[in-house]
Design an enzyme around this catalytic site. Sequence first.
Site, mmCIF file in Angstrom:
data_model
loop_
_atom_site.group_PDB
_atom_site.id
_atom_site.type_symbol
_atom_site.label_atom_id
_atom_site.label_comp_id
_atom_site.label_asym_id
_atom_site.label_seq_id
_atom_site.Cartn_x
_atom_site.Cartn_y
_atom_site.Cartn_z
ATOM 1 N N LYS A 1 0.823 -1.201 0.000
ATOM 2 C CA LYS A 1 0.000 0.000 0.000
ATOM 3 C C LYS A 1 0.859 1.254 0.000
ATOM 4 O O LYS A 1 1.608 1.520 0.936
ATOM 5 C CB LYS A 1 -0.906 0.020 1.227
ATOM 6 C CG LYS A 1 -1.820 1.259 1.273
ATOM 7 C CD LYS A 1 -2.721 1.265 2.483
ATOM 8 C CE LYS A 1 -3.577 2.536 2.522
ATOM 9 N NZ LYS A 1 -4.491 2.564 3.688
ATOM 10 N N SER B 1 -9.015 3.719 2.269
ATOM 11 C CA SER B 1 -7.966 4.256 1.417
ATOM 12 C C SER B 1 -7.072 3.205 0.775
ATOM 13 O O SER B 1 -6.216 3.534 -0.045
ATOM 14 C CB SER B 1 -7.097 5.214 2.240
ATOM 15 O OG SER B 1 -6.479 4.527 3.314
ATOM 16 N N SER C 1 -10.299 1.385 6.252
ATOM 17 C CA SER C 1 -9.567 1.536 4.993
ATOM 18 C C SER C 1 -9.115 0.232 4.358
ATOM 19 O O SER C 1 -8.699 0.229 3.208
ATOM 20 C CB SER C 1 -8.343 2.438 5.197
ATOM 21 O OG SER C 1 -8.746 3.762 5.426
#
Length: 383
Positions: free
Chosen positions: A76, A131, A155
Amino acid sequence: MSGDGAREIAAAVRDGSRKAVDVVAEALARIRRADPVLCAFAEVWDEEAPRRAAEVDARVAAGEDLPLAGVPVAVKGRRGLRAAGPLLAAGAVAVGATAVPGPGTSWQTWGLGAGGRTVNPWRADRTPGGSSAGAAVAVAAGLVPLATGSDGAGSVRIPAAWCGVLGLKVTGGRFPSPDRTGLTAPGVLTRTAGDAVVWWRLVSGRAAPSAPPFPVAAVWSPDLGFASPDAEPVALARQAVGRLVDAGVVRLVRPPAAPLLLDPGPAWLALRTPGADLTDAHQVRAADDERLRALFTRTDLLLTPTTPTAPHGHDGPGDVYSTALTWAFNLSGHPALSLPAGFGADGCPAGLQLVARHDREDLLLSVAAEAERRGAVEPLRTP
């Protein structure tokens, strides 16, 4: 698109039937074909990844037993390699950094890849959630079998639900976090529970979870006592609960008569606001901690929809917090997992959220694995 899981890839590389360099080359080729549309990646490491794959092949030839030998993984964001050390040591090969929200992006439900905004692999006009946006898309689309994430309010779990994959957030405070509030915890996105188990074993240092006695006691709540979710994600999640019950994976017990929790939203937002008065936030947090402690004295799992709505368009969710059903467990620190729950009328996936006591990631993963084994979770498809 590849349907091979991390465990299958690693086993093939370890026994010599595949080479890590070939596996990684295939993954990079898939990314080159699909990512101009999906925009799941902020960076793709076309030169570094093949070199790392060759090193893995040399390690395997030298006799190392690598749990993730040759497995292409996505991390990520551009700083994601910092948290991927255990995976790389186990033979995984990082092929790129996934898309996260761009600067100034509100709601954290978008991703910004190298080629533009990240799209939901099931409908390009919808968001994948965030996210950990690119991470979920990369796994759902079969570009990689495993991607790392982080979860400060949902997220990992929200994009897992909206992209139709499994997403695990671990117990808060278990691992170091750059988040000054302590709300953010690491997580993983995979296509199967077994692959998530491998990730958990590597990052936690714990043995594979032993199966609990089934069925596991569970409480169902459509709204946690304060949220106002749409009818369809509630119905899809409840149907998923019914499949778990019918398969003998869980048994439902009566929920408390009173609303389960106080709305954690204002407390979460206050904790994220420098200089805010935190008196009310601490009171809400303490009250919900006590309610959850009491709940988990009578049950092993709390089950809810993962999200209050279906995936929204790229213009945003309006006044609806996509985090309404997830951020309570960032405040409380409980581990939580989103399991695929089927598809809505718009063609997009939905999720069922499983929450367990602190440090019971093993229970969440055992339940998810047993649900897959007994056919209570629809086999994942690739968009």
